[in-house]
Design a protein around this motif. Structure first.
Motif, PDB file in Angstrom:
ATOM      1  N   PHE A  23     -14.242 -20.192  21.145  1.00  0.00           N
ATOM      2  CA  PHE A  23     -13.452 -18.989  20.930  1.00  0.00           C
ATOM      3  C   PHE A  23     -14.190 -17.667  20.805  1.00  0.00           C
ATOM      4  CE2 PHE A  23     -10.540 -16.140  18.305  1.00  0.00           C
ATOM      5  CZ  PHE A  23      -9.444 -16.161  19.383  1.00  0.00           C
TER       6      PHE A  23
ATOM      7  N   CYS B 257     -13.360 -15.006  23.836  1.00  0.00           N
ATOM      8  CA  CYS B 257     -11.453 -14.910  23.431  1.00  0.00           C
ATOM      9  C   CYS B 257     -11.474 -13.989  22.493  1.00  0.00           C
ATOM     10  CB  CYS B 257     -11.088 -16.432  23.122  1.00  0.00           C
ATOM     11  SG  CYS B 257     -11.659 -17.511  24.397  1.00  0.00           S
TER      12      CYS B 257
ATOM     13  N   LEU C  87      -1.792 -14.308  17.637  1.00  0.00           N
ATOM     14  CA  LEU C  87      -1.734 -15.973  17.861  1.00  0.00           C
ATOM     15  C   LEU C  87      -1.458 -16.878  16.715  1.00  0.00           C
ATOM     16  CD1 LEU C  87      -5.577 -16.046  19.058  1.00  0.00           C
ATOM     17  CD2 LEU C  87      -3.615 -15.741  20.516  1.00  0.00           C
TER      18      LEU C  87
ATOM     19  N   ALA D 219      -4.432 -21.268  27.124  1.00  0.00           N
ATOM     20  CA  ALA D 219      -6.116 -20.759  26.813  1.00  0.00           C
ATOM     21  C   ALA D 219      -6.832 -20.895  28.057  1.00  0.00           C
ATOM     22  CB  ALA D 219      -6.438 -21.891  25.808  1.00  0.00           C
TER      23      ALA D 219
ATOM     24  N   SER E 246     -10.411 -26.057  26.938  1.00  0.00           N
ATOM     25  CA  SER E 246      -8.986 -25.498  26.634  1.00  0.00           C
ATOM     26  C   SER E 246      -8.443 -26.210  25.464  1.00  0.00           C
ATOM     27  CB  SER E 246      -7.894 -25.538  27.890  1.00  0.00           C
ATOM     28  OG  SER E 246      -8.356 -24.394  28.921  1.00  0.00           O
TER      29      SER E 246
ATOM     30  N   ILE F 170     -10.111 -25.236  22.157  1.00  0.00           N
ATOM     31  CA  ILE F 170      -9.783 -23.922  21.827  1.00  0.00           C
ATOM     32  C   ILE F 170      -8.241 -23.742  21.218  1.00  0.00           C
ATOM     33  CG2 ILE F 170      -9.224 -21.532  22.659  1.00  0.00           C
ATOM     34  CD1 ILE F 170     -11.504 -21.759  24.727  1.00  0.00           C
ATOM     35  N   ALA F 171      -7.408 -24.558  21.773  1.00  0.00           N
ATOM     36  CA  ALA F 171      -6.277 -24.620  21.470  1.00  0.00           C
ATOM     37  C   ALA F 171      -6.081 -25.354  19.981  1.00  0.00           C
ATOM     38  CB  ALA F 171      -5.119 -25.388  22.413  1.00  0.00           C
TER      39      ALA F 171
ATOM     40  N   MET G 276      -6.983 -22.541  17.666  1.00  0.00           N
ATOM     41  CA  MET G 276      -6.054 -21.554  17.208  1.00  0.00           C
ATOM     42  C   MET G 276      -4.949 -22.333  16.502  1.00  0.00           C
ATOM     43  SD  MET G 276      -5.688 -19.136  20.878  1.00  0.00           S
ATOM     44  CE  MET G 276      -5.243 -20.743  21.911  1.00  0.00           C
TER      45      MET G 276
END
Length: 443
Positions: free
Chosen positions: A56, A69, A117, A161, A232, A235-236, A239
C-alpha cells in the motif's frame, strides 16, 4: 466482541448496570442502527494485512516508481488526500501541499475526489467508486472491462484495488514515459506485456517480497508466480484490517457503554428525524449504498470518453445508461467524515460545515457556488468549463432529487456535533518505516 446483532433497547437491558450509569433520553429515534459487530466484517488474516501494508505504501506499483496507494489515501489525511481533485503522476508532496513537478507537469487532474477507505471490508459494501462501476449484484461481480484477472481476486475490495494502477493520471504515468504507461494506453492489462503483469514482475523481482508472498500464500510457496491478483488481495486485506472503524463515540453509545454530549444527542435526533439525513445516510455506516443526484458543483476534467467533447461527469448514468441516473453519485459513508474533506464527488467543499449547509439547499448553492471552497493546486488546465456553461449547470440542476431548505445555526451546530461523534481514526499497523523496494514514500 459478540457476533449477535441486537437492537439498542435490548442492548441496554442486557447491560443492566451499565445502562443505568446514564439517563437515557426519551423518544429515541426509532431508526437507529444496531451496534456494529464482528459479523459485519469479512475475515482478514493479520499476515496478509501486513504484506498489504507494505504494498500500500510502496511506489513500486506505479509506472515511474514515485506514486503509492497512500499518496492519495494517506492515514494522516483521513485515508484521502486533502485535495478536491487529486494529483497523482507529476505531483510532489503530500495532500494540500502537493504541487506540480516542474520537470514533469501532470497531463490533467484526477477527475474525482479520492474517497475514504474506512470500513470497506464490511460485508455490506458492494459498490466501489463514486459511480459504482465496480459492484457485486446478486453475487455476481460487475466491472467495466472484461478480463480473466477478475476471477482471481478475493472480492470486491481487491477488485477496486486493481484499478488505480491503470490510470495514467493516478499511477501509470504520462504518454510513453515507461512500460506501464505504454501498456495502459494500448489497452493491455493481463498477459505478457500487460500492465498488471508488468507490476507483478517488478514486485516478484524483489527477494524480500518474494519471501513474504511465499509466507502468506501457500500456492506461491509451492512455485506459482506472483500475480497482480495476489497484490490486490493483500492490499485489500490491509485496507479491511487497518481501516475498520467501529469504536466511535456513537458506536460506544449504541453498545450502551457511554453517553453522547447533549449537543451530539440533539444532532443525532435531527439526523435520524426532522433533518432527514438518514433517508440516504442509513444503516450502521450511514450510507444506503445507493446513488442520488444532489447537485454538487462539477469542475476538473470530468469523466467523458476520449471521443467526446466537454468536461461533464454524469455519474451513475455512465454505468447504467438510465436517464434517471444522470448526475447521481454513491452515498458516501459518514464514518470519520470530519477527517475526510474535501467533500462531494469533485471535492467542491473543503469545509464540512459549508458542505452541510450547501447539501441542505443544493439548487441555491449550485447556482451561487463560490470557487474558493475547492482545494486545487495550480495546474495549466481548464477546471471550470462545466460551471461556466449555463447548459451544463442547468442539466445538473434539473436532476436534483430534493428541495432546498435551511436549518437554524443551532441545529447545524448539533448536526456537526453528531458527525464528530462518528470519528474513530483507527491505527493498527500504521505507516511502515520502510518498504521492500527501498523507494521513498510520504510519511
Amino acid at each position: 466482541m459478540s457476533n449477535m446483532r441486537v437492537d439498542l433497547s435490548l442492548c441496554l437491558v442486557l447491560l443492566g448496570g451499565a445502562a443505568g450509569a446514564f439517563d437515557l433520553p426519551e423518544n429515541l429515534p426509532k431508526n437507529l442502527p444496531a451496534p456494529v459487530t464482528d459479523a459485519d466484517y469479512l475475515p482478514v488474516t493479520r499476515a496478509e494485512a501486513e504484506l498489504g501494508q507494505l504494498l500500500f505504501f510502496d511506489p513500486i506499483l506505479s509506472g515511474n516508481d514515485n506514486i503509492s496507494c497512500s499518496t492519495c489515501h494517506h492515514p494522516r489525511l483521513g485515508t484521502s488526500d486533502g485535495l478536491s481533485l487529486g494529483m497523482g503522476e507529476g505531483g510532489i508532496g503530500l495532500g494540500p501541499d502537493r504541487v506540480a513537478d516542474p520537470a514533469n507537469v501532470p497531463e490533467d487532474r484526477v477527475p474525482r475526489n479520492a474517497p475514504a477507505l474506512y470500513n470497506l471490508g464490511a460485508r455490506e459494501f458492494t459498490h466501489m467508486f463514486h459511480d459504482g462501476r465496480v459492484e457485486r449484484v446478486d453475487g455476481t461481480l460487475r466491472v467495466p472491462i472484461e478480463d480473466g484477472f477478475f476471477e482471481q481476486v478475493s472480492g470486491i475490495l481487491a477488485t477496486q484495488a486493481a484499478f488505480p494502477v491503470l490510470s495514467p493520471d493516478e499511477m501509470g504515468g504520462n504518454v510513453s514515459e515507461n512500460p506501464l504507461s505504454k501498456a495502459i494506453r494500448m489497452g493491455r492489462f493481463s498477459g505478457e506485456g500487460g500492465a498488471w503483469d508488468l507490476i507483478a514482475a517488478k514486485v516478484a523481482g524483489i527477494p524480500e517480497y518474494q519471501a513474504k508472498f511465499e509466507a502468506v500464500y501457500p500456492e506461491i510457496a509451492a512455485g506459482r508466480p506472483i500475480h497482480f491478483a495476489d497484490i490486490s488481495n493483500a492490499i485489500a486485506g490491509f485496507m479491511a484490517f487497518e481501516y475498520r472503524s467501529d469504536d466511535s463515540a456513537f458506536d460506544r453509545y449504541l453498545r450502551g457503554e457511554d453517553m453522547l454530549s447533549d449537543t451530539a444527542m440533539e444532532g443525532m435526533a435531527l439526523f435520524y428525524g426532522e433533518a432527514g439525513c438518514a433517508t440516504c445516510h442509513s444503516g450502521p455506516f450511514q450510507t444506503d449504498h445507493d446513488f442520488h443526484a444532489m447537485g454538487q458543483p462539477q469542475f476538473g476534467p470530468g469523466k467523458t470518453l476520449d471521443f467526446e467533447r466537454g468536461s461533464r461527469d454524469e455519474g451513475r448514468f455512465r454505468v447504467t445508461g438510465r436517464a434517471e441516473d444522470l448526475y447521481a453519485f454513491r452515498t458516501p459513508s459518514l464514518r470519520n467524515v470530519t477527517l475526510t474533506g474535501p467533500y462531494g464527488h469533485a471535492g467542491a467543499y473543503s469545509d464540512l460545515r459549508s458542505f452541510l449547509v450547501a447539501h441542505l439547499a443544493p439548487a441555491d448553492n449550485l447556482l451561487n457556488y463560490e470557487r474558493f471552497h475547492a482545494t486545487l493546486p495550480q495546474l495549466p488546465v481548464e477546471d471550470w468549463e462545466v460551471m461556466n456553461s449555463e447548459a451544463d449547470v442547468a442539466a445538473i440542476l434539473s436532476a436534483i432529487e430534493v428541495s432546498d431548505r435551511t436549518l437554524p445555526e443551532a441545529q447545524i451546530d448539533a448536526l456537526m456535533a453528531f458527525l464528530a461523534a462518528l470519528e474513530d481514526d483507527p491505527k493498527r499497523l500504521g505507516i511502515p518505516e520502510r518498504v521492500p523496494s527501498g523507494l521513498s514514500f510520504e510519511k
